[in-house]
Design an enzyme around this catalytic site. Structure first.
Site, short mmCIF file in Angstrom:
data_model
loop_
_atom_site.label_atom_id
_atom_site.label_comp_id
_atom_site.label_asym_id
_atom_site.label_seq_id
_atom_site.Cartn_x
_atom_site.Cartn_y
_atom_site.Cartn_z
N LYS A 271 0.80 -1.23 0.00
CA LYS A 271 0.00 0.00 0.00
C LYS A 271 0.83 1.28 0.00
O LYS A 271 0.39 2.29 -0.54
CB LYS A 271 -0.96 0.00 1.19
CG LYS A 271 -2.10 -0.98 1.01
CD LYS A 271 -3.08 -0.95 2.16
CE LYS A 271 -4.21 -1.94 1.89
NZ LYS A 271 -5.22 -1.94 2.94
N ASP B 134 -9.78 3.07 2.04
CA ASP B 134 -9.77 2.34 3.32
C ASP B 134 -10.38 3.15 4.46
O ASP B 134 -11.10 2.61 5.31
CB ASP B 134 -8.33 1.98 3.72
CG ASP B 134 -7.85 0.71 3.05
OD1 ASP B 134 -8.67 -0.09 2.58
OD2 ASP B 134 -6.61 0.51 3.02
#
Ligand code: ATR
Length: 280
Positions: free
Chosen positions: A67, A103
């Site tokens: 990420k 997220d």
């Protein structure tokens, strides 16, 4: 006609429910795309991203451990991804790879769906990786009064604290310390954001931790649905939240970025739960 290809890159990634979720949504809406999982090691990330460009993959989700590093291979970031410093969604627009982060939105919606209101509450977050960045930013923006970042590796934990400090009151505790256990005990919300708990043999991310009535304990892992940490939290009387809601809501937002269409959340959630009840 050529099918649109979407997918997820991660390592490991075989456990991911994103292919099931997005292919179910595509089927519901009659969209002609296919979503698949690509296992990419950290060493191969650069080559994989070249391949994505060459093949014209339309969009990707990004999971552990890429990420943060994937940002080095993108052409641009949206504001949220820039602020968080991590990307979980990539969209190919006019030949350029753009990074987004859904997220934080996914995590906050999941907390809300389970009835937790973060404003003026104390929070402890275990982990300092890419997912932790999104969770930390969204908790501080939602007005928690104090956030303790707990991590095994102090340098990484402290770096995250530095990044989050402009957004609110943040401190650090190393996972093995009494400070970490005390912060967890004093918190209204505990969020587990490391990969520990995905395997049966994994130890608890903070040893000797105790939970109590009145606390919310959230583990962003969804496979298994109930990690050792959540089992322990339940025994202590805490309310528990697993990672299924965050999975659904972050996926919903990624889907909107790629297709411009509303994700059929209720239907996909029902299918996900049915799929899981049969065993993965
Ligand atoms: P992502 O970016 O997707 O969140 P990551 O960058 O690999 O994934 O972050 C993983 C997190 O899990 C980190 O907080 C990591 O702790 P360290 O900074 O100490 O590496 C944590 N983690 C992973 N494996 C761990 C383990 N065996 N014990 C404790 N923490 C672990």
């Amino acid at each position: 006609m050529q099918k649109v290809v979407l997918g997820i890159i991660g390592h490991p990634v075989a456990h991911s429910l994103s292919p099931f979720m997005h292919n179910t949504a595509a089927g519901e809406l009659g969209l002609d795309f296919v979503y698949t999982a690509f296992d990419v090691t950290p060493e191969e990330l650069g080559r994989a991203m070249d391949g994505i460009r060459a093949l014209g993959i339309a969009g990707l989700n990004v999971t552990v451990p890429h990420k943060e590093n994937v940002i080095n291979f993108l052409d641009g970031l949206d504001e949220e991804a820039e602020l968080i410093g991590a990307v979980n969604t990539i969209y190919m627009r006019k030949g350029k790879l753009l990074g987004f982060n859904t997220d934080g939105i996914g995590f906050m919606r999941s907390l809300k769906a389970d009835g937790f209101r973060p404003r003026d509450k104390r929070a402890a977050m275990i982990g300092a990786g890419g997912s932790s960045r999104a969770v930390g930013v969204s908790l501080l923006r939602a007005g928690v009064s104090q956030l303790t970042v707990i991590n095994r590796t102090p340098s990484r934990g402290k770096e995250l604290v530095r990044r989050l400090t402009p957004l609110g009151s943040v401190s650090f505790a190393v996972s093995s310390s009494p400070d970490a256990r005390a912060a967890i005990n004093e918190s209204d919300l505990v969020v587990q954001t490391t990969t520990l708990g995905m395997r049966k043999s994994d130890p608890l991310p903070v040893r000797g931790v105790e939970f109590r009535n009145g606390q919310y304990v959230c583990d962003i892992i969804y496979a298994p649905l109930e990690t050792r940490l959540l089992k322990k939290a339940k025994i202590g009387g805490a309310r528990t939240i697993n990672g299924l809601g965050m999975l659904l809501y972050q996926g919903s937002e990624s889907f909107r970025i790629w297709t411009g269409r509303r994700f059929p959340e209720e239907k996909v959630f029902r299918r996900l739960k049915k799929f899981l009840s049969k065993g993965m």
